[in-house]
Design a protein around this motif. Structure first.
Motif, PDB file in Angstrom:
ATOM      1  N   ASN A  58       0.383  -0.934   0.262  1.00 51.43           N
ATOM      2  CA  ASN A  58       0.192   0.155   0.310  1.00 51.43           C
ATOM      3  C   ASN A  58       1.035   1.426  -0.216  1.00 51.43           C
ATOM      4  OD1 ASN A  58      -2.244  -1.817  -0.190  1.00 51.43           O
ATOM      5  ND2 ASN A  58      -2.128  -1.369   2.399  1.00 51.43           N
ATOM      6  N   GLN A  60       2.065   4.848  -0.873  1.00 56.05           N
ATOM      7  CA  GLN A  60       1.098   6.359  -0.999  1.00 56.05           C
ATOM      8  C   GLN A  60       2.697   7.416  -1.680  1.00 56.05           C
ATOM      9  OE1 GLN A  60      -2.706   6.467   0.814  1.00 56.05           O
ATOM     10  NE2 GLN A  60      -2.865   4.540   1.571  1.00 56.05           N
ATOM     11  N   TRP A  79       3.472   4.147   3.414  1.00 56.74           N
ATOM     12  CA  TRP A  79       2.737   2.841   3.296  1.00 56.74           C
ATOM     13  C   TRP A  79       2.626   1.677   4.551  1.00 56.74           C
ATOM     14  CZ3 TRP A  79       8.113   4.700   3.099  1.00 56.74           C
ATOM     15  CH2 TRP A  79       8.840   4.634   4.060  1.00 56.74           C
TER      16      TRP A  79
END
Length: 383
Positions: A58, A60, A79
């Motif tokens: 994840n 970002q 993350w």
């Protein structure tokens, strides 16, 4: 109530703001919106090290709160935490430079602010996790993002060449014949001044490894596990050291290549000096409107093996330029003289044996075949 990540992010932004304030930049933070370039699809990773942490997930782009008025560039990344059997001790962030991927930050949290960048420039990163046993996780997918700052100002023109080459595209395999290993080609990048070369990176269990550089848009790598699959990216570079956004990954299979004759063992001692080679060259080509493709066969017509070779010839027209070659290390200077040197796997030519090499070339209206060839400085017969 604010989440722990929100509070941690504010603390990281405050630390950056404090560091900038100490350097004399006025305080007063505002958030900036990053403009990331499209991210490539995640490439399949090699098997992770036994006991390694999981890959950070994840990832970002988290806009860093930085003071207004600064023209320094920043990138914020956050993350989700990795997991590990003994415990994750931290994370490392790597940034692509003209010298390869270098470590840009180490952190024990799941966010980082990278400073000291050029405002508006696109940068490429990846992240790995580390554990207490020294293991490293597989890398995240590559992250391409533009450095932002607290306030957009009208910058002074940057002296020299600051424009990177275009992203290499069109990566494809099965374009280099009979090579034992991986081989692939791509569409050449463009640049406002000129592309000087390409860096090729292979995905490993812990990051992206620089495995070669090329001046032509093709690459071959040997000494790999036959039929194993390997993932690569290509980065273009210009004379000023600007690097492109990496290509989309290509995954290709290491092939065994065609068998080549092994020289027979001779009971006679090896001569102290290499004898003058006796050779014959067969040259055929197929021509189209703007280019042509040529196949060259070199035959050892002597009675002793040729160990290492360099073929030389000259095109009749200076407008004939090699754009891609295979099964040899091809080189053409600013004139029409061409050299082709052996690869490690086809350096030996036994008596009566042949090696086949070839190339693609462009032309400007004249595409006549060369008439004379020499091998290791000695003239060859033309078939």
């Amino acid at each position: 109530m604010r989440s722990p990540r929100y509070l941690a992010w504010l603390a990281a932004g405050a630390a950056v703001a404090a560091a900038i304030a100490l350097s004399g930049v006025p305080a007063g933070a505002v958030a900036a919106t990053p403009t990331p370039s499209p991210r490539p699809s995640a490439a399949p990773s090699p098997s992770a090290e036994p006991g390694a942490p999981t890959t950070p997930s994840n990832v970002q782009l988290c806009p860093p709160p930085v003071p207004t008025g600064t023209t320094q560039g920043y990138v914020g990344l956050c993350w989700s935490a990795s997991t590990d059997d003994v415990g994750v001790t931290g994370y490392e962030v790597y940034r692509l430079t003209a010298d390869g991927f270098v470590k840009a930050a180490s952190t024990t949290s799941t966010l980082t602010v990278l400073s000291g960048l050029v405002y508006g420039k696109v940068y490429t990163f990846y992240i790995v996790a580390k554990d207490a046993d020294g293991h490293t996780s597989p890398p995240t997918a590559l992250i391409n993002t533009r450095a932002v700052s607290g306030m957009v100002v009208s910058p002074s023109p940057i002296p020299g060449d600051s424009t990177p080459p275009s992203k290499p595209t069109g990566l494809r395999d099965n374009c280099v014949a009979d090579f034992p290993g991986t081989a692939f080609c791509w569409t050449a990048s463009t640049d406002d001044v000129g592309v000087t070369g390409y860096a090729i990176y292979r995905l490993t269990s812990t990051g992206w490894l620089l495995v070669g550089t090329r001046t032509s848009p093709y690459f071959m790598e040997g000494n790999l596990t036959t039929y194993a699959r390997y993932t690569y990216i290509v980065v273009a570079r210009d004379a000023a050291g600007n690097v492109s956004v990496p290509s989309d990954p290509i995954t290709t299979t290491a092939l065994p290549g065609f068998p080549t004759p092994s020289p027979s063992v001779s009971p006679t001692p090896t001569p102290k000096s290499t004898p003058t080679p006796n050779c014959k060259v067969a040259y055929t080509q197929s021509t189209w409107w703007t280019g042509f493709s040529a196949s060259v066969s070199i035959t050892n017509t002597g009675s002793t093996p040729i160990s290492g070779w360099t073929l030389r010839f000259a095109f009749p027209s200076a407008g004939e330029r090699i754009t891609q070659g295979w099964s040899a290390d091809w080189n053409q200077g600013p004139d029409n003289t061409v050299t082709a040197s052996n690869m490690a796997w086809n350096a030996n030519i036994a008596p009566g044996a042949s090696v086949s090499i070839g190339f693609n070339a462009s032309h400007t209206g004249v595409s006549d075949a060369p008439s004379t060839f020499s091998l290791n400085g000695a003239p060859c017969a033309v078939a």
